[in-house]
Design an enzyme around this catalytic site. Sequence first.
Site, PDB file in Angstrom:
ATOM      1  N   MET A   1      84.200  79.432  40.668  1.00  0.00           N
ATOM      2  CA  MET A   1      83.118  79.359  41.999  1.00  0.00           C
ATOM      3  C   MET A   1      83.475  78.037  42.719  1.00  0.00           C
ATOM      4  SD  MET A   1      79.200  79.793  42.185  1.00  0.00           S
ATOM      5  CE  MET A   1      79.219  81.001  40.832  1.00  0.00           C
ATOM      6  N   HIS A   2      84.576  78.173  43.486  1.00  0.00           N
ATOM      7  CA  HIS A   2      84.982  76.904  44.334  1.00  0.00           C
ATOM      8  C   HIS A   2      84.157  76.846  45.463  1.00  0.00           C
ATOM      9  CE1 HIS A   2      87.641  79.347  46.739  1.00  0.00           C
ATOM     10  NE2 HIS A   2      87.638  80.095  45.606  1.00  0.00           N
ATOM     11  N   ALA A   3      84.495  75.904  46.307  1.00  0.00           N
ATOM     12  CA  ALA A   3      83.660  75.567  47.432  1.00  0.00           C
ATOM     13  C   ALA A   3      83.349  76.691  48.324  1.00  0.00           C
ATOM     14  CB  ALA A   3      84.138  74.346  48.208  1.00  0.00           C
ATOM     15  N   ALA A  16      81.053  79.475  46.914  1.00  0.00           N
ATOM     16  CA  ALA A  16      79.775  78.941  46.662  1.00  0.00           C
ATOM     17  C   ALA A  16      78.964  78.783  47.986  1.00  0.00           C
ATOM     18  CB  ALA A  16      80.165  77.634  45.913  1.00  0.00           C
TER      19      ALA A  16
END
Length: 86
Positions: free
Chosen positions: A15-17, A20
């Site tokens: 769940m990277h930027a 997210a």
Amino acid sequence: MASAFTVTISDPEGMHARPAGRLVEQAQKYQSAITLDDKGNKADAKRIFAVMGLGAKQGDTITVNVDGPDQDKAVEELQSFFKENL
């Protein structure tokens, strides 16, 4: 009564930027409280730093808890969101 569902992160980057941020935007559309639980670590899905702070990685199973007046709609749409984005 609150609703909950689980989702397993399939994105190789976790769940990277970007996802997210999209999740937070999606969660903010609802009046219901939405929390994520990853191995006992909880986060408010409407707060980007909380979501990023989970550090969810590929293969992690997250429980999404939804409680509020529009929880049925939120659960349905968030399940679709996770399938398409994570």
